[in-house]
Scaffold this motif. Structure first.
Motif, short mmCIF file in Angstrom:
data_model
loop_
_atom_site.label_atom_id
_atom_site.label_comp_id
_atom_site.label_asym_id
_atom_site.label_seq_id
_atom_site.Cartn_x
_atom_site.Cartn_y
_atom_site.Cartn_z
N VAL A 17 10.94 -5.04 12.68
CA VAL A 17 11.29 -3.95 13.60
C VAL A 17 11.36 -4.46 15.04
CG1 VAL A 17 10.46 -1.78 14.58
CG2 VAL A 17 10.43 -2.11 12.11
N SER A 55 5.09 3.78 6.86
CA SER A 55 5.37 4.77 7.89
C SER A 55 4.35 4.54 8.99
CB SER A 55 5.24 6.18 7.31
OG SER A 55 5.45 7.14 8.29
N ASN A 57 3.62 4.29 13.64
CA ASN A 57 4.09 4.33 15.02
C ASN A 57 3.24 3.40 15.85
OD1 ASN A 57 1.78 5.81 15.86
ND2 ASN A 57 2.80 7.73 15.44
N LEU A 69 7.55 3.51 19.15
CA LEU A 69 8.37 3.34 17.95
C LEU A 69 7.79 4.21 16.85
CD1 LEU A 69 8.75 -0.55 17.64
CD2 LEU A 69 10.45 1.09 18.44
N VAL A 71 8.52 4.52 12.84
CA VAL A 71 9.22 3.75 11.81
C VAL A 71 8.86 4.29 10.43
CG1 VAL A 71 9.52 1.46 10.81
CG2 VAL A 71 9.09 1.69 13.27
N LEU A 82 14.99 0.23 6.67
CA LEU A 82 14.21 0.77 7.79
C LEU A 82 14.95 1.84 8.57
CD1 LEU A 82 12.95 -2.65 9.15
CD2 LEU A 82 11.61 -0.98 7.86
N ARG A 83 14.20 2.86 8.99
CA ARG A 83 14.67 3.87 9.92
C ARG A 83 13.72 3.82 11.11
NH1 ARG A 83 14.77 4.71 5.07
NH2 ARG A 83 12.80 5.77 4.87
N ILE A 84 14.29 3.58 12.28
CA ILE A 84 13.50 3.35 13.49
C ILE A 84 13.93 4.34 14.55
CG2 ILE A 84 12.89 1.66 15.27
CD1 ILE A 84 14.04 -0.48 13.20
N THR A 101 19.01 2.21 12.11
CA THR A 101 18.75 1.99 10.69
C THR A 101 19.24 0.59 10.35
OG1 THR A 101 20.88 2.96 10.06
CG2 THR A 101 18.99 4.42 10.05
#
Length: 105
Positions: A17, A55, A57, A69, A71, A82-84, A101
């Motif tokens: 990330v 999951s 932050n 962040l 995540v 990943l979804r950020i 993403t």
């Protein structure tokens, strides 16, 4: 505090990330470089069989700005999906978010 960051670096996607946000032009424009994490990571990692999920932050800091962040992601067959969300306040104090993403090994 250190143990939470170590856990997300060793078994989670924190390092991936950080590479993603440090190479995204929109995030770099807002935060500058380097973008580094704060010491406290909160969240969870779970694993079962051939897959994992994470999951978390973490606060982030750059020369121009700071933010957080958020995540979420899943790992399967050596690949993180990943979804950020990069969250920060603009100069007017309004909440802003940059969504990224990416799939990474």
């Amino acid at each position: 505090m250190l143990s939470s960051q170590v856990m997300f670096r060793a078994w989670g996607p924190l390092d991936q990330v950080l590479k993603i946000v440090n190479s995204d032009p929109n995030v770099v424009r807002v935060f500058g470089q380097p973008i580094t994490p704060g010491p406290m990571v909160t969240g969870k990692i779970s694993s079962g069989g051939n897959s994992s999920s994470a999951s978390f932050n973490v606060p982030i800091y750059g020369p121009k700005h700071s933010g957080e962040l958020d995540v979420s992601g899943s790992w399967q067959k050596g690949l993180w999906d990943l979804r950020i969300w990069v969250n920060y306040e603009n100069s007017d104090g309004e909440a802003q978010s940059i969504k990224l993403t990416q799939k990474v090994r």
